[in-house]
Design a protein around this motif. Structure first.
Motif, PDB file in Angstrom:
ATOM      1  N   LYS A 115       0.846  -1.197   0.000  1.00  0.00           N
ATOM      2  CA  LYS A 115       0.000   0.000   0.000  1.00  0.00           C
ATOM      3  C   LYS A 115       0.882   1.247   0.000  1.00  0.00           C
ATOM      4  O   LYS A 115       1.928   1.270   0.635  1.00  0.00           O
ATOM      5  CB  LYS A 115      -0.884   0.025   1.255  1.00  0.00           C
ATOM      6  N   PRO A 116       0.430   2.299  -0.681  1.00  0.00           N
ATOM      7  CA  PRO A 116       1.131   3.584  -0.562  1.00  0.00           C
ATOM      8  C   PRO A 116       1.029   4.096   0.873  1.00  0.00           C
ATOM      9  O   PRO A 116       0.111   3.733   1.623  1.00  0.00           O
ATOM     10  CB  PRO A 116       0.370   4.491  -1.533  1.00  0.00           C
ATOM     11  N   ASP A 117       1.962   4.965   1.261  1.00  0.00           N
ATOM     12  CA  ASP A 117       1.966   5.431   2.641  1.00  0.00           C
ATOM     13  C   ASP A 117       0.712   6.222   2.992  1.00  0.00           C
ATOM     14  O   ASP A 117       0.233   6.150   4.131  1.00  0.00           O
ATOM     15  CB  ASP A 117       3.226   6.252   2.941  1.00  0.00           C
ATOM     16  N   HIS A 118       0.119   6.953   2.038  1.00  0.00           N
ATOM     17  CA  HIS A 118      -1.069   7.722   2.410  1.00  0.00           C
ATOM     18  C   HIS A 118      -2.246   6.803   2.747  1.00  0.00           C
ATOM     19  O   HIS A 118      -3.092   7.161   3.558  1.00  0.00           O
ATOM     20  CB  HIS A 118      -1.446   8.747   1.335  1.00  0.00           C
ATOM     21  N   GLU A 119      -2.285   5.621   2.166  1.00  0.00           N
ATOM     22  CA  GLU A 119      -3.335   4.659   2.530  1.00  0.00           C
ATOM     23  C   GLU A 119      -3.080   4.086   3.921  1.00  0.00           C
ATOM     24  O   GLU A 119      -4.018   3.923   4.722  1.00  0.00           O
ATOM     25  CB  GLU A 119      -3.402   3.541   1.496  1.00  0.00           C
ATOM     26  N   GLU A 120      -1.822   3.786   4.225  1.00  0.00           N
ATOM     27  CA  GLU A 120      -1.511   3.263   5.561  1.00  0.00           C
ATOM     28  C   GLU A 120      -1.819   4.305   6.631  1.00  0.00           C
ATOM     29  O   GLU A 120      -2.354   3.973   7.704  1.00  0.00           O
ATOM     30  CB  GLU A 120      -0.036   2.880   5.634  1.00  0.00           C
ATOM     31  N   ILE A 121      -1.494   5.551   6.361  1.00  0.00           N
ATOM     32  CA  ILE A 121      -1.768   6.616   7.326  1.00  0.00           C
ATOM     33  C   ILE A 121      -3.267   6.818   7.482  1.00  0.00           C
ATOM     34  O   ILE A 121      -3.768   7.009   8.604  1.00  0.00           O
ATOM     35  CB  ILE A 121      -1.052   7.910   6.884  1.00  0.00           C
ATOM     36  N   PHE A 122      -4.010   6.763   6.386  1.00  0.00           N
ATOM     37  CA  PHE A 122      -5.473   6.866   6.432  1.00  0.00           C
ATOM     38  C   PHE A 122      -6.044   5.785   7.355  1.00  0.00           C
ATOM     39  O   PHE A 122      -6.884   6.074   8.230  1.00  0.00           O
ATOM     40  CB  PHE A 122      -6.031   6.720   5.020  1.00  0.00           C
ATOM     41  N   GLU A 123      -5.590   4.555   7.176  1.00  0.00           N
ATOM     42  CA  GLU A 123      -6.093   3.447   8.001  1.00  0.00           C
ATOM     43  C   GLU A 123      -5.710   3.619   9.463  1.00  0.00           C
ATOM     44  O   GLU A 123      -6.510   3.324  10.368  1.00  0.00           O
ATOM     45  CB  GLU A 123      -5.569   2.119   7.454  1.00  0.00           C
TER      46      GLU A 123
END
Length: 338
Positions: free
Chosen positions: A35-43
């Motif tokens: 996953k891109p980092d912005h998706e991990e941060i979103f989660e």
């Protein structure tokens, strides 16, 4: 779960994307993970009990207008460029300052100081922080020339993410030096930063905080297994090109074998560099440790990559912070400016 639920805009950059509400890969220069980092941060923000939403900055005026109109308590700023121009990240931060909504990471001043590597090195020298001797050259004009000696490493003065740094960047003769300077000018239309090549261990210090910033456990990028004859540098091949041997044989891991006194000196040097360039919330200082225990600061990285497998999260985990803990702390640091 956090005590207060916040609306958090996860701001990232891209271009050619039609749907600003949908997650999209940010940069091809990132190591490709699940996953891109912005998706991990979103989660992570969702797990913390916040209300995150994606905000895409795609290089069009409409996305700037949408950013100005959106309502958020905090902006998690993951932008690295505007319309593909890496030099405009400081202008994005300036725009966010005008909006008045607190955002994570460095402000425009720090982004400018860190991005101009020659200027950053002058500031390090002024504050007594050791950095490799250097000169800059742009289309026949030489600026700030130390009495430097071969071998040298030649790179763009303002690019990040190891862009423009390759095996051929390390030069040992006038001929190789002139060829590499010409390459930098032609490829990037940028001044060439020419600095002494420092042989040593590549050590990263991740720093978290503002008034009393903390250095997380040190991480080393192990370059010892690079192919014979390959310079021990964190080149684009090492960082991003998964199909290469250089990528496969290098890895980052917390440092376990440093004497306590040496580790303390590395931490103090990193903190001095962090404060010199006015970094805030979080940052990473890249250093070289020579066999004679000399410490050289290579560069400072405001808003470093926050993917769960990257060096910053690795250091946070070693310090006992979960990924959610790390994201929560960064949000809290930004919110405190609100």
């Amino acid at each position: 779960m956090t005590a207060a639920k916040l609306k958090v805009a996860v701001l990232y950059d891209g271009w050619g994307e039609e749907d600003a509400a949908a997650p999209a890969p940010r940069s091809s220069r990132r190591r490709k993970r699940d996953k891109p980092d912005h998706e991990e941060i979103f989660e992570a923000l969702e797990k913390l009990g916040h209300e995150p939403f994606y905000q895409l900055l795609d290089g069009r005026n409409a996305s700037l207008c949408a950013l100005a109109k959106m309502e958020a308590d905090v902006i998690f700023n993951l932008t690295e460029s505007y319309a593909g121009d890496d030099t405009k990240d400081m202008q994005i931060a300036g725009f966010l300052d005008l909006l008045g909504t607190p955002y994570t990471g460095a402000g425009p001043h720090a982004l400018y100081l860190a991005q101009d590597k020659a200027l950053a090195k002058k500031m390090f020298a002024f504050h007594g922080i050791k950095t490799p001797f250097f000169a800059t050259s742009y289309r026949g004009r030489l600026d700030h020339a130390h009495d430097i000696e071969f071998p040298l490493i030649v790179k763009p003065v303002s690019e990040d993410g190891s862009i423009g740094i390759e095996a051929d960047s390390v030069v040992g003769s006038i001929k190789e030096l002139m060829e590499r300077i010409h390459y930098i000018h032609d490829k990037f239309d940028s001044p060439a930063l020419i600095e002494e090549y420092i042989e040593g261990r590549e050590i990263y210090a991740s720093i978290l905080g503002n008034e009393d910033p903390a250095v997380l456990p040190l991480v080393e990028l192990d370059l010892s297994k690079l192919p014979e004859g390959t310079p021990r540098i964190a080149s684009a091949e090492v960082k991003w090109e998964k199909e290469t041997e250089s990528y496969r044989v290098t890895k980052s891991a917390p440092v376990e074998d440093l004497p306590e006194a040496t580790a303390k000196r590395l931490e103090e040097t990193a903190l001095a560099a962090y404060r010199t360039l006015k970094l805030r919330d979080y940052g990473r200082i890249d250093m070289r440790l020579t066999k004679r225990n000399e410490i050289y600061v290579l560069e400072a990285n405001p808003n470093p990559w926050l993917a769960s497998g990257a060096e910053f999260a690795m250091a946070a985990k070693k310090a006992g912070r979960s990924y959610c803990d790390l994201i929560a702390e960064i949000v809290a640091l930004a919110q405190a400016r609100g």
